[in-house]
Design a protein around this motif. Structure first.
Motif, PDB file in Angstrom:
ATOM      1  N   SER A 278       0.823  -1.204   0.000  1.00 33.54           N
ATOM      2  CA  SER A 278       0.000   0.000   0.000  1.00 33.54           C
ATOM      3  C   SER A 278       0.857   1.254   0.000  1.00 33.54           C
ATOM      4  O   SER A 278       0.502   2.256  -0.610  1.00 33.54           O
ATOM      5  CB  SER A 278      -0.935   0.003   1.218  1.00 33.54           C
ATOM      6  OG  SER A 278      -1.633   1.211   1.324  1.00 33.54           O
ATOM      7  N   ASP A 332      -4.385  -2.641   6.569  1.00 36.97           N
ATOM      8  CA  ASP A 332      -5.726  -2.097   6.403  1.00 36.97           C
ATOM      9  C   ASP A 332      -6.130  -1.936   4.949  1.00 36.97           C
ATOM     10  O   ASP A 332      -7.309  -1.741   4.642  1.00 36.97           O
ATOM     11  CB  ASP A 332      -5.861  -0.752   7.145  1.00 36.97           C
ATOM     12  CG  ASP A 332      -5.027   0.371   6.524  1.00 36.97           C
ATOM     13  OD1 ASP A 332      -4.064   0.061   5.774  1.00 36.97           O
ATOM     14  OD2 ASP A 332      -5.321   1.544   6.799  1.00 36.97           O
ATOM     15  N   ARG A 333      -5.161  -2.043   4.017  1.00 39.57           N
ATOM     16  CA  ARG A 333      -5.461  -1.914   2.590  1.00 39.57           C
ATOM     17  C   ARG A 333      -5.097  -3.186   1.826  1.00 39.57           C
ATOM     18  O   ARG A 333      -4.745  -3.129   0.647  1.00 39.57           O
ATOM     19  CB  ARG A 333      -4.734  -0.705   2.013  1.00 39.57           C
ATOM     20  CG  ARG A 333      -5.144   0.618   2.653  1.00 39.57           C
ATOM     21  CD  ARG A 333      -4.461   1.799   1.994  1.00 39.57           C
ATOM     22  NE  ARG A 333      -4.806   3.054   2.652  1.00 39.57           N
ATOM     23  CZ  ARG A 333      -4.349   4.246   2.283  1.00 39.57           C
ATOM     24  NH1 ARG A 333      -3.507   4.336   1.262  1.00 39.57           N
ATOM     25  NH2 ARG A 333      -4.706   5.340   2.931  1.00 39.57           N
ATOM     26  N   ASP A 359      -1.934   1.793   6.400  1.00 36.96           N
ATOM     27  CA  ASP A 359      -1.185   1.872   5.150  1.00 36.96           C
ATOM     28  C   ASP A 359      -0.432   0.576   4.877  1.00 36.96           C
ATOM     29  O   ASP A 359       0.709   0.580   4.428  1.00 36.96           O
ATOM     30  CB  ASP A 359      -0.219   3.054   5.176  1.00 36.96           C
ATOM     31  CG  ASP A 359       0.265   3.439   3.783  1.00 36.96           C
ATOM     32  OD1 ASP A 359      -0.434   3.124   2.810  1.00 36.96           O
ATOM     33  OD2 ASP A 359       1.351   4.033   3.673  1.00 36.96           O
ATOM     34  N   GLY A 361      -0.417  -3.287   3.014  1.00 30.30           N
ATOM     35  CA  GLY A 361      -0.963  -4.150   1.981  1.00 30.30           C
ATOM     36  C   GLY A 361      -0.810  -5.612   2.342  1.00 30.30           C
ATOM     37  O   GLY A 361      -0.613  -5.981   3.498  1.00 30.30           O
TER      38      GLY A 361
END
Length: 403
Positions: A278, A332-333, A359, A361
């Motif tokens: 991310s 969170d992404r 932030d 991935g």
């Protein structure tokens, strides 16, 4: 897919990798829930310059260079599974100028921490965690069948499909060979977390008798067929409808496809990076390291493993870990195994710490290594696996190379 249409796909792959092979394989890695790599940034306009940049990063990046004592376990179908062991040192001191001190109250326990990696990766995906924990606690890192230094699955050579249950039995074979006695902490990322769940499903007594801690990193207990991968609904439906046949066709022409895959490596960069990290400021050498792991996974292995993810359903097996101290962590992404899947896992584990990394991935352990390692270290302290004051070294940051 009919015999005629399958032949058309194969011919398309042979005639135009850009039109068929590249798109099918790239989407396949993504939709399988393990697009776990990122190509080097397109730093220059020319392909030749980008190739030189990749070679330079290969030469300078230290990632994946850590090695331990090698060993081999044998799965129930005869597949040779490669693992490495790092032993704890009597007075453990991690490398690095800065040291981080961990505190706990329990006496140390002779624990072995076993790391299971995700799809299209290898044991080297745990590079940062390995660097920080080396000498602190006994650890085992292994390559799942058909990945890394492990052999190609014997069952797959005989036409049997890969299943997550098979991977659970593989992990049991590794434990029998590398850690036949003593307490265990099981750590799994993505497919590796699914492997840990399959172990619990088939060997619940092992979990009850020996497992004192578990960490699920960027993984899922099921419902992978509902993941959108950030695509519109119509696009996801099309991919799911045509992808199995495309992958079978490409897998049957592995040598041809691999040549095209290497020749068009630059075209993977944007899509693979999107489904891996991310952060915008990931160290290019780390990005290239992850890309190399992807490059080491043949297209026919991608094709063999793909159906297992849609079939994966191990929510009930999580109950076996109900009384085990647990860490559940995700970015969170994460578009591959969304953080909502980790939240669902944590909801079923009363003694779990849930950590959603901002932030972050899918490759959160490479993208935010200090966060992941600190949380793992906290778990080890919590269960008494390390002394009440143990030094864990620093190992740099993917966002700030050289610091």
């Amino acid at each position: 897919m009919s015999e005629t249409s399958t032949g058309d796909v194969v011919r398309a792959a042979a005639g135009s990798w850009r039109r068929a092979g590249l798109a099918g394989a790239a989407i396949g890695v993504v939709a399988a829930g393990a697009a776990a790599g990122v190509a080097v940034e397109r730093l220059t306009v020319g392909r030749g310059m980008r190739k030189k940049a990749r070679l330079a990063l290969d030469a300078t990046g230290p990632y994946g260079a850590l090695r331990g004592t090698p060993g081999r376990a044998y799965a129930d179908d005869g597949t040779a599974l490669y693992y490495e062991t790092d032993e704890a040192e009597p007075s453990a001191k991690a490398n690095g100028a800065r040291k981080r001190r961990l505190f706990g109250r329990k006496a140390p326990a002779p624990v072995t921490v076993v790391f299971s990696h995700g799809f299209c990766l290898s044991q080297d995906a745990w590079h940062f965690q390995r660097a920080a924990l080396r000498g602190v606690v006994r650890t085992v890192y292994w390559d799942q069948r058909s990945h890394g230094r492990s052999a190609r699955g014997e069952g797959q050579a005989q036409g049997r499909p890969v299943t997550i249950d098979q991977l659970g039995r593989d992990l049991k074979a590794v434990l029998d060979a590398a850690a036949p006695e003593g307490p265990l902490v099981l750590v799994g990322h993505s497919m590796g977390g699914m492997t840990v769940m399959a172990l619990a499903d088939q060997y619940p007594e092992l979990i009850r008798d020996r497992v004192v801690g578990v960490a699920f990193v960027g993984t899922s207990s099921g419902r992978m067929g509902e993941v959108s991968y950030g695509l519109p609904v119509a696009g996801v439906n099309v991919v799911r409808r045509v992808l199995p046949g495309v992958l079978r066709a490409l897998g049957s022409q592995a040598e041809l496809v691999e040549r095209g895959r290497r020749a068009t490596a630059d075209l993977f960069a944007g899509m693979i990076k999107r489904y891996s990290f991310s952060s915008r400021d990931v160290d290019p050498a780390v990005a290239r390291f992850a890309e190399r792991m992807i490059e080491g996974t043949p297209i026919d292995v991608v094709a063999e493993f793909y159906p297992a993810f849609d079939d994966h359903d191990k929510e009930a097996a999580l109950q076996v870990f109900a009384e085990v101290p647990a860490l559940v962590l995700a970015g969170d992404r994460d578009l591959v195994t969304p953080s909502s899947h980790s939240e669902s896992i944590a909801d079923l584990l009363p003694d779990a710490e849930l950590v959603i990394v901002p932030d972050g991935g899918h490759l959160v352990m490479l993208e935010h290594p200090e966060t992941v390692t600190d949380r793992l270290a906290d778990l080890l302290v919590r269960i008494g696996a390390v002394p009440e004051a143990t030094n864990v070294g620093t190992y740099g940051s993917t966002a700030h190379p050289g610091h």
